[in-house]
Design an enzyme around this catalytic site. Structure first.
Site, mmCIF file in Angstrom:
data_model
loop_
_atom_site.group_PDB
_atom_site.id
_atom_site.type_symbol
_atom_site.label_atom_id
_atom_site.label_comp_id
_atom_site.label_asym_id
_atom_site.label_seq_id
_atom_site.Cartn_x
_atom_site.Cartn_y
_atom_site.Cartn_z
ATOM 1 N N SER A 543 0.842 -1.186 0.000
ATOM 2 C CA SER A 543 0.000 0.000 0.000
ATOM 3 C C SER A 543 0.882 1.241 0.000
ATOM 4 O O SER A 543 1.664 1.450 -0.932
ATOM 5 C CB SER A 543 -0.951 -0.041 1.197
ATOM 6 N N HIS A 658 -8.067 -5.152 -0.722
ATOM 7 C CA HIS A 658 -6.804 -4.489 -0.395
ATOM 8 C C HIS A 658 -5.925 -5.364 0.493
ATOM 9 O O HIS A 658 -4.706 -5.173 0.542
ATOM 10 C CB HIS A 658 -7.070 -3.148 0.284
#
Length: 691
Positions: A543, A658
């Site tokens: 991320s 995610h």
């Protein structure tokens, strides 16, 4: 579609202003998915081969599915609730038990919802996304389910007595929804109701009061944020005797406004700095400062009388003041006490603060925490009792779960078994000196290098959003890396929260390179100490940590032998236009702002890649179902690296969101791919997998 040859004909060493790979941003486009399938096949053929890979994956899956794991719980009334996945429950079960049963080695669990059964019955790849149990009756829940791991969820009302969804109950279609109980027949909700209902970041911009049995489209508007805000939400404090309604408006990722919603629908601002965070417990208003206020420095924790504060009184009790080495880590209420977690050089300390009848707060330690360990308050029951559940672990010490009442004895409820061999391993903390002279802490877990000399090492970092990387027991890394002779390193670089708000703010916006410099300084220090060499040093991050990895590829390629970027941010000139990217403008800057665009161009690894620079081998991982960080970041960077002739692999899961994985099988496979990649490039010959 832009052909490979046409792209080659461009001046490929210059910054790309006309992006030839925009077509890869079409998440489920036929051409994009065909290209992804080709890249996945290449990665599988390169890494997921041989008995060694199969054995490693099996051992990692064994860790993830192990029945001896601690089933962490949340108390709701007399029951302790837990969500659990194992080999028999791939998607998991939501279940509950009593404290009396939980004390046993094999508690009796009441299964409320079997997600595998539900997924099979409905033909959907449901992933558990949590539940909000109605307080104080604890008889109904609002269950959230994600399609294959995305942030968007569907919401359904669930009857805890019958163990079934409520026919005709509250239901919300798939969206990034906020929802919470007001009373038995009313909820606060923010969701996607069509044009105008979402912010530019894709989150709800309205708070609605929705009554049972009425159309959601007719729910009463309570509050409306601006489209340029990040989000808004409403909630009810159901503490008996202190029932209150609140709404909050998130101006950006770090600034917000909180309002008390009075019975006559008037909004009363809780007038603290908009970068502070607040919570209310009974008569107490607790404020965590991110900037100086009322003569107190950023990072302090203050307490006020809530009603007096609203009336204008700014008399504060200072519960914590940071220093250069100590920062606030968190706080949790019990019925009568505040449990305070702090960090000194990233090691946790914990104490109990108690408001006294005559004014002021008494304090005393709650538990002794071993060096280089972390303590986490797992759960409390702030309306009812002074009960707490406390988890203590370290890099080489599996978790121990304690249960206690403040002022009474503490018992060990659960102890996790060791899941990897720690013989010959040690955990230490060192400090590197960054380019500007800043002292940067980092943890080293691995064998003593002195008898054998440098060995393969894996350096992990994040460096953003005030996230702190604290000690923890990681059995997957233990089996995949440490057991095989590798060294694992965690860098506590600026941008994180290890030393409070100043540590975070030092790497915001145009100052982001300080985080990169810190990470590079740790890498160099590892080599200087003889722990590893550049050829044997790998780096990994996900991320925002993927942005960090992009910087290591383009700015410091000589320091590393291999790099893995997971669900990464790499195109910093378009991140704000992709999915939730607009919500991170406060962290990085706004590409549409002429003042920010120059530094974002330099931060954008996608635009800094060149043909005449040697890069270490790169593995990029992402998910088609990641609706937070767009998979286009990883896809486009992989395409660009391929065109420039650099070694790169891409692995994109079709699900997982995610997190990158929606079940233990997927997680084991992804972790095995990453470690197979690192061993291939950092250690020759590859050590065997034990077990």
């Amino acid at each position: 579609m832009w052909s490979h040859r046409a792209f080659r004909a461009c001046t490929i060493w210059l910054v790309i202003d006309d992006d030839p790979y925009l077509w890869l941003e079409d998440v489920e486009g036929e051409a994009a998915l065909e290209w992804v399938a080709e890249r996945n096949a290449e990665t599988e053929a390169a890494l997921a081969v041989g008995a060694g890979f199969a054995s490693l994956k099996e051992r990692l899956r064994e860790v993830l599915d192990a029945p001896e794991r601690i089933p962490y719980t949340t108390r709701r009334g007399v029951f302790l609730y837990n969500f659990w996945r194992d080999a028999e429950h791939v998607r998991g079960v939501w279940r509950r038990t009593t404290l009396e049963q939980y004390r046993k080695d094999a508690p009796e669990w009441e299964v409320l919802l079997d997600v595998d059964t539900l997924a099979a019955a409905e033909g959907e790849k449901w992933v558990w996304a949590g539940a909000r149990v109605r307080h104080p009756d604890h008889d109904r829940a609002l269950v959230s389910l994600s399609r294959d791991g995305g942030d968007a969820v569907v919401v359904r009302e669930f009857d805890l007595a019958t163990g079934a969804f409520v026919e005709g109950g509250f239901q919300v279609r798939e969206a990034k929804t906020w929802i919470g109980w007001i009373d038995a027949d009313t909820v606060f909700i923010g969701t996607d109701l069509g044009p105008g209902s979402l912010t530019d970041a894709g989150y709800p911009r309205t708070v609605l009061r929705w009554r049972r049995g009425t159309p959601l489209e007719e729910a009463a508007l309570v509050f409306e944020a601006e489209t340029g805000d990040v989000s808004t939400r409403g909630w009810r404090d159901t503490t008996p005797g202190f029932e209150r309604d609140f709404v909050a408006r998130s101006l950006d990722f770090f600034r917000s406004e909180v309002y008390l919603l009075t019975t006559d629908a008037t909004l009363v601002r809780v007038d603290v700095p908009d970068d502070a965070t607040t919570s209310v417990h009974r008569q107490h208003l607790i404020v965590t400062l991110k900037s100086d206020w009322l003569g107190q420095r950023a990072g302090s924790l203050l307490a006020f009388d809530f009603d007096a504060f609203l009336a204008g009184d700014r008399s504060a009790e200072v519960l914590f003041t940071p220093d250069e080495r100590t920062a606030l880590a968190g706080h949790s209420w019990t019925r009568h006490h505040l449990i305070l977690e702090t960090m000194r050089d990233v090691s946790t300390r914990i104490e109990v603060l108690t408001p006294t009848p005559v004014g002021g707060w008494a304090r005393k330690p709650l538990a002794d925490v071993p060096a280089l360990s972390a303590v986490t308050v797992v759960d409390t029951d702030p309306d009812i009792s002074d009960e707490y559940f406390l988890d203590v672990s370290g890099f080489l010490q599996p978790s121990t779960l304690y249960h206690g009442q403040i002022g009474a004895d503490t018992e060990i409820l659960k102890q996790a078994p060791a899941r990897f061999d720690t013989a010959g391993l040690a955990a230490e903390q060192f400090f590197a000196t960054s380019q500007d002279g800043t002292r940067v802490p980092y943890f080293v877990i691995g064998p003593d290098p002195s008898p054998t000399g440098p060995g393969p090492a894996l350096l992990y970092g994040y460096g953003g959003f005030e996230v702190s990387l604290t000690p923890f027991y990681d059995a997957v890394t233990g089996r995949a890396w440490l057991e095989r002779g590798g060294t694992y390193v965690i860098a506590n670089i600026r941008g994180g929260g290890e030393y409070g708000p100043d540590w975070h703010q030092a790497a915001l916006g145009a100052d982001r390179p300080r985080a990169f410099e810190d990470f590079a300084a740790v890498a160099a220090d590892l080599v200087a100490r003889g722990i590893t060499t550049p050829a044997m040093l790998g780096a990994a991050g996900g991320s925002n940590g993927g942005l960090l990895m992009g910087a290591m590829v383009t700015r410091y390629p000589q320091l590393f032998g291999a790099i893995v970027a997971q669900v990464p941010l790499l195109d910093m000139l378009r991140f704000h236009k992709l999915l939730a990217g607009a919500s991170w403008i406060a962290e990085y800057g706004n590409p549409d702002n002429e003042a920010d665009r120059p530094h974002l161009r330099t931060l954008s690894a996608y635009h800094q890649l060149s043909a005449d620079q040697a890069y270490p081998p790169v593995l990029l991982t992402t998910s088609t179902r990641d609706d937070r960080v767009h998979p286009g970041h990883a896809r486009k960077a992989a395409a660009r690296l391929r065109e420039l002739g650099h070694p790169v692999l891409l692995h994109e899961d079709t699900g997982g969101g995610h997190a990158g994985a929606s079940d233990n099988e997927q997680s084991a496979h992804n972790n095995a791919l990453m470690h197979a990649f690192f061993w291939r490039h950092l250690a020759q010959p590859v050590p065997p997998v034990s077990g």
